[in-house]
Write a protein that holds these residues in place. Structure first.
Motif, mmCIF file in Angstrom:
data_model
loop_
_atom_site.group_PDB
_atom_site.id
_atom_site.type_symbol
_atom_site.label_atom_id
_atom_site.label_comp_id
_atom_site.label_asym_id
_atom_site.label_seq_id
_atom_site.Cartn_x
_atom_site.Cartn_y
_atom_site.Cartn_z
ATOM 1 N N LEU A 1 -4.076 44.060 -30.895
ATOM 2 C CA LEU A 1 -2.635 43.857 -30.712
ATOM 3 C C LEU A 1 -2.027 45.543 -29.694
ATOM 4 C CD1 LEU A 1 -1.063 42.404 -33.912
ATOM 5 C CD2 LEU A 1 -1.641 40.707 -31.369
ATOM 6 N N LEU A 2 -1.334 44.872 -28.758
ATOM 7 C CA LEU A 2 -0.250 46.625 -28.069
ATOM 8 C C LEU A 2 0.045 46.774 -29.777
ATOM 9 C CD1 LEU A 2 -0.227 48.376 -25.743
ATOM 10 C CD2 LEU A 2 1.656 47.716 -25.514
ATOM 11 N N PRO A 3 -0.287 48.223 -30.059
ATOM 12 C CA PRO A 3 0.392 49.183 -31.066
ATOM 13 C C PRO A 3 1.624 49.466 -30.876
ATOM 14 C CG PRO A 3 -1.019 50.154 -31.301
ATOM 15 C CD PRO A 3 -1.681 49.360 -30.063
ATOM 16 N N PRO A 4 3.106 49.408 -31.591
ATOM 17 C CA PRO A 4 4.280 50.033 -30.781
ATOM 18 C C PRO A 4 4.076 51.520 -30.964
ATOM 19 C CG PRO A 4 4.662 49.414 -33.262
ATOM 20 C CD PRO A 4 2.812 49.185 -32.739
ATOM 21 N N LEU A 5 5.107 52.390 -30.081
ATOM 22 C CA LEU A 5 5.023 53.260 -30.332
ATOM 23 C C LEU A 5 6.071 53.689 -31.217
ATOM 24 C CD1 LEU A 5 5.718 54.127 -26.214
ATOM 25 C CD2 LEU A 5 3.846 55.108 -27.274
ATOM 26 N N PRO A 6 5.423 55.332 -31.450
ATOM 27 C CA PRO A 6 5.532 55.783 -32.728
ATOM 28 C C PRO A 6 6.790 56.237 -32.545
ATOM 29 C CG PRO A 6 4.152 56.970 -31.813
ATOM 30 C CD PRO A 6 3.907 55.732 -31.181
ATOM 31 N N TYR A 7 7.895 56.268 -31.210
ATOM 32 C CA TYR A 7 8.995 56.879 -31.046
ATOM 33 C C TYR A 7 10.051 56.120 -29.580
ATOM 34 C CZ TYR A 7 5.102 59.610 -28.642
ATOM 35 O OH TYR A 7 3.558 59.530 -28.190
ATOM 36 N N GLU A 8 11.341 56.404 -29.240
ATOM 37 C CA GLU A 8 11.495 55.432 -28.277
ATOM 38 C C GLU A 8 10.657 55.867 -26.821
ATOM 39 O OE1 GLU A 8 13.934 53.539 -28.518
ATOM 40 O OE2 GLU A 8 14.014 53.685 -30.402
ATOM 41 N N ILE A 9 10.598 54.630 -25.818
ATOM 42 C CA ILE A 9 9.916 55.164 -24.238
ATOM 43 C C ILE A 9 10.303 56.687 -23.731
ATOM 44 C CG2 ILE A 9 11.271 53.879 -23.201
ATOM 45 C CD1 ILE A 9 7.984 52.794 -22.901
ATOM 46 N N TYR B 1 -3.666 59.265 -29.488
ATOM 47 C CA TYR B 1 -2.987 59.291 -28.049
ATOM 48 C C TYR B 1 -1.299 59.794 -28.696
ATOM 49 C CZ TYR B 1 -0.283 61.292 -23.802
ATOM 50 O OH TYR B 1 -0.523 62.542 -22.407
ATOM 51 N N TRP B 2 -0.728 58.219 -28.454
ATOM 52 C CA TRP B 2 0.692 58.364 -28.819
ATOM 53 C C TRP B 2 0.910 59.362 -29.904
ATOM 54 C CZ3 TRP B 2 2.401 57.768 -24.882
ATOM 55 C CH2 TRP B 2 1.102 56.878 -23.369
ATOM 56 N N HIS B 3 0.238 59.276 -31.451
ATOM 57 C CA HIS B 3 0.882 60.053 -32.366
ATOM 58 C C HIS B 3 0.169 60.869 -32.522
ATOM 59 C CE1 HIS B 3 1.934 56.194 -34.814
ATOM 60 N NE2 HIS B 3 0.320 56.142 -34.227
ATOM 61 N N SER B 4 0.022 61.759 -31.413
ATOM 62 C CA SER B 4 -0.999 63.251 -31.190
ATOM 63 C C SER B 4 0.271 64.039 -30.720
ATOM 64 C CB SER B 4 -2.221 63.079 -30.399
ATOM 65 O OG SER B 4 -2.765 62.747 -30.919
ATOM 66 N N LEU B 5 0.875 63.027 -30.096
ATOM 67 C CA LEU B 5 3.003 64.036 -29.334
ATOM 68 C C LEU B 5 3.927 63.319 -30.514
ATOM 69 C CD1 LEU B 5 1.711 62.456 -26.084
ATOM 70 C CD2 LEU B 5 1.188 65.114 -26.619
ATOM 71 N N ASN B 6 5.296 64.308 -30.526
ATOM 72 C CA ASN B 6 6.066 64.112 -31.406
ATOM 73 C C ASN B 6 6.879 65.077 -31.204
ATOM 74 O OD1 ASN B 6 8.468 64.128 -33.473
ATOM 75 N ND2 ASN B 6 6.773 64.654 -34.793
ATOM 76 N N ARG C 1 -2.414 54.255 -39.681
ATOM 77 C CA ARG C 1 -0.928 54.471 -38.598
ATOM 78 C C ARG C 1 -0.074 53.652 -40.073
ATOM 79 N NH1 ARG C 1 1.040 49.756 -36.068
ATOM 80 N NH2 ARG C 1 -0.519 49.560 -35.811
ATOM 81 N N GLN C 2 -0.374 52.186 -40.534
ATOM 82 C CA GLN C 2 1.343 51.101 -40.585
ATOM 83 C C GLN C 2 1.845 52.066 -41.832
ATOM 84 O OE1 GLN C 2 -1.633 47.835 -41.075
ATOM 85 N NE2 GLN C 2 -1.234 47.887 -38.849
ATOM 86 N N GLY C 3 0.803 52.801 -42.442
ATOM 87 C CA GLY C 3 1.610 53.443 -44.065
ATOM 88 C C GLY C 3 1.836 55.495 -43.125
ATOM 89 N N MET C 4 1.794 55.345 -42.433
ATOM 90 C CA MET C 4 2.511 56.839 -41.692
ATOM 91 C C MET C 4 3.657 56.926 -42.026
ATOM 92 S SD MET C 4 -0.247 57.713 -38.905
ATOM 93 C CE MET C 4 0.373 59.071 -38.137
ATOM 94 N N ARG C 5 4.410 58.029 -41.791
ATOM 95 C CA ARG C 5 6.122 58.573 -42.058
ATOM 96 C C ARG C 5 6.040 57.871 -40.058
ATOM 97 N NH1 ARG C 5 4.561 62.099 -43.944
ATOM 98 N NH2 ARG C 5 4.551 63.663 -42.531
ATOM 99 N N PRO C 6 7.194 57.486 -39.830
ATOM 100 C CA PRO C 6 7.684 57.281 -38.563
ATOM 101 C C PRO C 6 8.554 58.818 -37.840
ATOM 102 C CG PRO C 6 9.081 55.601 -40.279
ATOM 103 C CD PRO C 6 8.113 56.387 -41.428
ATOM 104 N N VAL C 7 7.764 58.530 -36.992
ATOM 105 C CA VAL C 7 8.438 59.902 -36.149
ATOM 106 C C VAL C 7 10.092 59.501 -36.187
ATOM 107 C CG1 VAL C 7 8.217 60.742 -33.954
ATOM 108 C CG2 VAL C 7 6.310 60.676 -35.328
ATOM 109 N N ARG C 8 10.421 60.746 -36.971
ATOM 110 C CA ARG C 8 11.765 60.937 -36.524
ATOM 111 C C ARG C 8 12.454 60.955 -34.979
ATOM 112 N NH1 ARG C 8 16.591 64.473 -37.577
ATOM 113 N NH2 ARG C 8 14.890 65.771 -38.611
#
Ligand code: FE2
Length: 225
Positions: A4-12, A78-83, A203-210
């Motif tokens: 499955l395509l995982p969700p981005l950890p932030y808005e697009i 990569y998406w998680h590498s950015l915040n 990743r599923q246990g990670m804190r969501p990026v605010r």
């Protein structure tokens, strides 16, 4: 197993203005999604069908299954590498490891950038934890992933042109400036302290990026100089 395509950890639009919404629409919704769709087509009815993404990245032979699995894994990382809201500098533990290997954090950035600028064609540059616990920079072409060599990824920079061409055309150095503005040092620190590599389960246990709403059209994390 259906990937499955995982969700981005932030808005697009959260990485504006460093990486535009148009770039993320194309990069995430077309390229990343495309690798997952292609992977599902390739593994259907084969011995690879029941394998996790990480198992495919480590064990699939070189070829289309590996390429699409690795690109799927690499993009999620990569998406998680950015915040958009993270700290500007690495925390104490990872900062110490970087200073021990590179001298200063600035010298590390220069070394990482040099490797990025020297890469010919498409690929990825990684900060990795080696099997001996040391830290290093790896440049891997195409869909390369350091897990195959027993290294734990800490940070990924996507150097395929689709990562930056809409915003920066062929100016890779400008993309790298944006990359440093966005690096998620908390994620790097989590990867450094983890005994096992990043996985989808982790990743599923990670804190969501605010993410905070933009102010005056610019992201609040931006400092005017
Ligand atoms: Fe990409």
């Amino acid at each position: 197993m259906k990937h499955l395509l995982p969700p981005l950890p932030y808005e697009i639009d959260a990485l504006e203005p460093f990486l535009s919404t148009e770039t993320l629409e194309c990069h995430y919704n077309k390229h990343h999604k495309g690798y997952i769709q292609k992977l599902n087509e390739l593994v259907a009815g084969t011995r690879h069908e029941g394998m996790t993404l990480q198992e495919l990245v480590v064990h699939a032979p070189e070829g289309p299954v590996y390429n699409n699995a690795a690109q799927a894994w690499n993009h999620e990382f990569y998406w998680h590498s950015l915040n958009p809201d993270g700290s500007d500098t690495p925390d104490a533990a990872i900062g110490k490891a970087i200073r021990q290997s590179f001298g200063t954090v600035d010298e590390f950035r220069q070394a990482f950038e040099k490797v990025c600028l020297a890469m010919f064609g498409s690929g990825w540059v990684w900060l990795v934890k080696n099997a001996d616990g040391g830290i290093g920079i790896r440049a891997l072409g195409n869909a390369g992933n350091p897990l195959r060599d027993g290294q734990h990824p800490l940070l990924a920079c996507d150097l395929w042109e689709h990562a930056y061409y809409i915003d920066y055309r062929n100016q890779r150095a400008k993309y790298l400036q944006a990359f440093w503005e966005l690096v998620n040092w908390e994620f790097v620190a989590e990867n450094w302290s983890r005994q096992t590599p990043f996985t989808q389960e982790a990743r599923q246990g990670m804190r969501p990026v605010r993410t905070l709403p933009p102010r005056n059209g610019l992201h609040p994390g931006i400092v005017h100089r």
